[in-house]
Every structure is written in structure tokens, then in C-alpha cells.
Write a protein that holds these residues in place. Sequence first.
Motif, mmCIF file in Angstrom:
data_model
loop_
_atom_site.group_PDB
_atom_site.id
_atom_site.type_symbol
_atom_site.label_atom_id
_atom_site.label_comp_id
_atom_site.label_asym_id
_atom_site.label_seq_id
_atom_site.Cartn_x
_atom_site.Cartn_y
_atom_site.Cartn_z
ATOM 1 N N ALA A 155 54.118 45.162 38.055
ATOM 2 C CA ALA A 155 53.030 45.404 39.016
ATOM 3 C C ALA A 155 51.755 45.865 38.314
ATOM 4 O O ALA A 155 50.650 45.680 38.826
ATOM 5 C CB ALA A 155 53.466 46.439 40.052
ATOM 6 N N ALA A 156 51.899 46.432 37.116
ATOM 7 C CA ALA A 156 50.719 46.903 36.380
ATOM 8 C C ALA A 156 49.840 45.750 35.904
ATOM 9 O O ALA A 156 48.694 45.949 35.524
ATOM 10 C CB ALA A 156 51.153 47.758 35.188
ATOM 11 N N GLU A 157 50.380 44.514 35.949
ATOM 12 C CA GLU A 157 49.575 43.337 35.572
ATOM 13 C C GLU A 157 48.622 42.922 36.685
ATOM 14 O O GLU A 157 47.811 42.008 36.499
ATOM 15 C CB GLU A 157 50.490 42.127 35.309
ATOM 16 N N VAL A 158 48.750 43.525 37.858
ATOM 17 C CA VAL A 158 47.947 43.111 39.018
ATOM 18 C C VAL A 158 46.978 44.226 39.402
ATOM 19 O O VAL A 158 47.398 45.332 39.715
ATOM 20 C CB VAL A 158 48.842 42.779 40.233
ATOM 21 N N SER A 159 45.682 43.921 39.366
ATOM 22 C CA SER A 159 44.681 44.893 39.806
ATOM 23 C C SER A 159 44.230 44.577 41.220
ATOM 24 O O SER A 159 44.012 43.417 41.560
ATOM 25 C CB SER A 159 43.443 44.859 38.905
ATOM 26 N N LEU A 160 44.070 45.621 41.993
ATOM 27 C CA LEU A 160 43.575 45.480 43.358
ATOM 28 C C LEU A 160 42.066 45.684 43.366
ATOM 29 O O LEU A 160 41.566 46.741 42.978
ATOM 30 C CB LEU A 160 44.256 46.530 44.251
ATOM 31 N N VAL A 161 41.338 44.642 43.788
ATOM 32 C CA VAL A 161 39.884 44.743 43.968
ATOM 33 C C VAL A 161 39.641 45.000 45.458
ATOM 34 O O VAL A 161 39.954 44.151 46.295
ATOM 35 C CB VAL A 161 39.177 43.448 43.525
ATOM 36 N N ALA A 162 39.114 46.170 45.777
ATOM 37 C CA ALA A 162 38.851 46.522 47.177
ATOM 38 C C ALA A 162 37.493 45.953 47.570
ATOM 39 O O ALA A 162 36.456 46.365 47.043
ATOM 40 C CB ALA A 162 38.876 48.033 47.350
ATOM 41 N N VAL A 163 37.499 44.981 48.483
ATOM 42 C CA VAL A 163 36.266 44.275 48.847
ATOM 43 C C VAL A 163 35.586 45.018 50.006
ATOM 44 O O VAL A 163 36.048 44.987 51.141
ATOM 45 C CB VAL A 163 36.572 42.814 49.234
ATOM 46 N N MET A 205 39.860 32.904 35.837
ATOM 47 C CA MET A 205 39.382 31.984 36.861
ATOM 48 C C MET A 205 39.605 32.584 38.235
ATOM 49 O O MET A 205 40.522 33.371 38.443
ATOM 50 C CB MET A 205 40.148 30.659 36.783
ATOM 51 N N MET A 206 38.769 32.146 39.172
ATOM 52 C CA MET A 206 38.833 32.671 40.538
ATOM 53 C C MET A 206 38.789 31.516 41.516
ATOM 54 O O MET A 206 38.155 30.484 41.245
ATOM 55 C CB MET A 206 37.633 33.602 40.737
ATOM 56 N N ARG A 244 46.218 25.931 30.843
ATOM 57 C CA ARG A 244 45.878 24.929 29.825
ATOM 58 C C ARG A 244 44.568 25.262 29.101
ATOM 59 O O ARG A 244 44.301 24.743 28.032
ATOM 60 C CB ARG A 244 45.870 23.517 30.408
ATOM 61 N N ASN A 245 43.784 26.173 29.684
ATOM 62 C CA ASN A 245 42.559 26.629 29.021
ATOM 63 C C ASN A 245 42.721 28.011 28.377
ATOM 64 O O ASN A 245 41.733 28.626 27.974
ATOM 65 C CB ASN A 245 41.386 26.636 30.012
ATOM 66 N N ARG A 246 43.937 28.477 28.304
ATOM 67 C CA ARG A 246 44.252 29.779 27.691
ATOM 68 C C ARG A 246 43.409 30.922 28.278
ATOM 69 O O ARG A 246 42.862 31.753 27.578
ATOM 70 C CB ARG A 246 44.058 29.719 26.159
ATOM 71 N N LEU A 247 43.344 30.948 29.616
ATOM 72 C CA LEU A 247 42.648 32.024 30.307
ATOM 73 C C LEU A 247 43.697 32.904 30.992
ATOM 74 O O LEU A 247 44.504 32.426 31.790
ATOM 75 C CB LEU A 247 41.676 31.463 31.344
ATOM 76 N N ALA A 248 43.682 34.197 30.694
ATOM 77 C CA ALA A 248 44.749 35.089 31.172
ATOM 78 C C ALA A 248 44.495 35.611 32.583
ATOM 79 O O ALA A 248 45.423 35.955 33.305
ATOM 80 C CB ALA A 248 44.904 36.258 30.199
ATOM 81 N N GLY A 290 51.192 34.489 40.186
ATOM 82 C CA GLY A 290 50.575 34.875 38.914
ATOM 83 C C GLY A 290 49.244 35.586 38.973
ATOM 84 O O GLY A 290 48.628 35.816 37.922
ATOM 85 N N ALA A 291 48.756 35.950 40.159
ATOM 86 C CA ALA A 291 47.452 36.625 40.243
ATOM 87 C C ALA A 291 47.427 37.887 39.375
ATOM 88 O O ALA A 291 48.406 38.639 39.329
ATOM 89 C CB ALA A 291 47.139 37.006 41.694
ATOM 90 N N THR A 292 46.315 38.102 38.683
ATOM 91 C CA THR A 292 46.109 39.373 37.968
ATOM 92 C C THR A 292 45.077 40.238 38.678
ATOM 93 O O THR A 292 44.971 41.427 38.415
ATOM 94 C CB THR A 292 45.652 39.122 36.519
ATOM 95 N N LEU A 293 44.276 39.615 39.558
ATOM 96 C CA LEU A 293 43.341 40.333 40.430
ATOM 97 C C LEU A 293 43.561 39.814 41.842
ATOM 98 O O LEU A 293 43.563 38.599 42.045
ATOM 99 C CB LEU A 293 41.882 40.058 40.047
ATOM 100 N N VAL A 294 43.748 40.710 42.798
ATOM 101 C CA VAL A 294 43.726 40.293 44.200
ATOM 102 C C VAL A 294 42.535 40.973 44.865
ATOM 103 O O VAL A 294 42.206 42.112 44.557
ATOM 104 C CB VAL A 294 45.043 40.611 44.947
ATOM 105 N N ARG A 295 41.859 40.232 45.740
ATOM 106 C CA ARG A 295 40.617 40.718 46.358
ATOM 107 C C ARG A 295 40.887 40.970 47.839
ATOM 108 O O ARG A 295 40.953 40.038 48.629
ATOM 109 C CB ARG A 295 39.509 39.673 46.197
ATOM 110 N N VAL A 296 41.047 42.228 48.195
ATOM 111 C CA VAL A 296 41.473 42.560 49.562
ATOM 112 C C VAL A 296 40.394 43.377 50.260
ATOM 113 O O VAL A 296 39.982 44.428 49.763
ATOM 114 C CB VAL A 296 42.814 43.324 49.537
ATOM 115 N N GLY A 297 39.915 42.868 51.384
ATOM 116 C CA GLY A 297 38.860 43.541 52.136
ATOM 117 C C GLY A 297 39.347 44.118 53.443
ATOM 118 O O GLY A 297 39.612 45.310 53.582
#
Length: 234
Positions: free
Chosen positions: A32-40, A168-169, A191-195, A212-219
Motif C-alpha cells: 500500500a505504501a506504493e500508492v499515494s493519495l492525491v486529495a483533489v 503517466m496520467m 514499455r516507456n520505463r515510466l514508474a 498498478g496505480a501509484t497515484l490516485v486522485r480522489v475528490g
Amino acid sequence: MSSDHDLQRIGANLREIRARIAAAAQAAGRNAAEVSLVAVAKTHAADAVEAALAAGQAVFGENRVQEAAAKYPPLRSSHPMLELHLIGPLQTNKVKEAVALFDVIQTVDREKLARALATEMARQGKRPRLYVQVNIGEEPQKAGIPPREADAFIRLCREELGLALEGMMCIPPAGAAPAPYFALLREIAIRNRLAGLSMGMSEDFEIAVRLGATLVRVGSAIFGSRPKTATEST
Ligand SMILES: *Cc1c(COP(=O)(O)O)cnc(C)c1O
């Protein structure tokens, strides 16, 4: 503006969303530490951001430069850990202000903008973390680079402009099952080696975490519903 009721619920909503992210990560065999929560917090006033900060939330997303410029500078002085993401379209005439204000710009989606960012970042000596926005459903009204142009655009950003991209987003089409779009974004990123993978909103962040999301954007699931506007990007 947030109602008093919404303000009182922000801490509890954040705890619930974090628990759901952790459960979705665990179910997918991810940390779970691989996923950051972006509070929108778009459309919500500074008191809503303060309530989230008080509940331990440090990462915020906004979709308009002007709104963010009015809201965050006063909060930053008392909360140096605050991290601000731009998740809405960026006009080139606002690039200077955006580079100064944001820690992360998630909406790099065209050559003219990438060039303006490279120039301005060099001028200010400030390097916000960058995400390429992909118009994953190829919707005419939506921002983002078309999927088939993503590889060439990423190469241009890296090789010609010297931009260090982080990820990427995407925003999948409203009303469609999001999983195939999230999977496609991940495929392009791998394929573009973007983490970094910024995908998932209030309605679908658990599916995004599984894919696989590393950022989720939750408003709205944190701050309550927003008045609908014509400029809503979703
Ligand atoms: C508004 C917005 C969100 C948050 O949407 P909710 O459905 O309220 O969680 C996420 N990403 C982008 C790009 C947005 O504009």
C-alpha cells in the motif's frame, strides 16, 4: 465552499479512503505504501484543505492554476510538507506560474507545452515532477496525447527537451468500465520505463490500485460533492 457538514466529515472520509486503498493493494499483492493519495480539493475553500491537513493528508490536487495560486501559498507557510499537484489542463501562458507553484504537473500533453515547461524550468531552476497525460479513450473533448502518439512524445520530452518524466496520467471515458483503459495506460508506461501511474478517482480508485496505480486522485469522496461546471474535465 464546503458546508460545515462536509468539513466535519473530511477526516473520517480520508481514513476510509486510505483503508480502501490499503485493502485494494493487499488484494492485488501490492504494498500500500506504493500508492499515494492525491486529495483533489478543486472548488473547495482553504478551510477544507486545512481540515484534510489536520487529518494528516499532505498531498493535494487542483485543476486550475488561478484557484491554486489563491488557496495554497498561505497554507504552505504553516505546512511545509504540503505537496501540490496540477491535474487540469495547463495553458502555456500560465507555465511560469505553474512551475513556481506546483510540485507535480500531471498534464503534460503536447509539444508546445513541453517546450515551454523545459524553458521555464531552466529559467527558474525548479523542477516539478512531470506526468504525461494520455487521452486514453481518444475522446475529442478531452485533453491528453493520443495513445498512439505517446511513445514519440515521451521520446521528444526526454531526448530533445531533457525532461525527466516520472509517469503517466489518464481519465477514462465517463460511464465506461475503466479497467481496460487503466491496463492500456500501464502498458504504455511499462514499455516507456515510466514508474508513475496516476489513475483512479472517487468512483474507481480501487480498480486503479489493482491495475498498478501509484497515484490516485480522489475528490468528492473526501470533500463532498462539487457544483457541476462546464469546465469540469471529467
Ligand atoms: C476532479 C478530478 C478528480 C477527482 O474527481 P472525483 O470524482 O471527485 O474523485 C480527479 N482527476 C481529475 C483530473 C479531476 O479533474
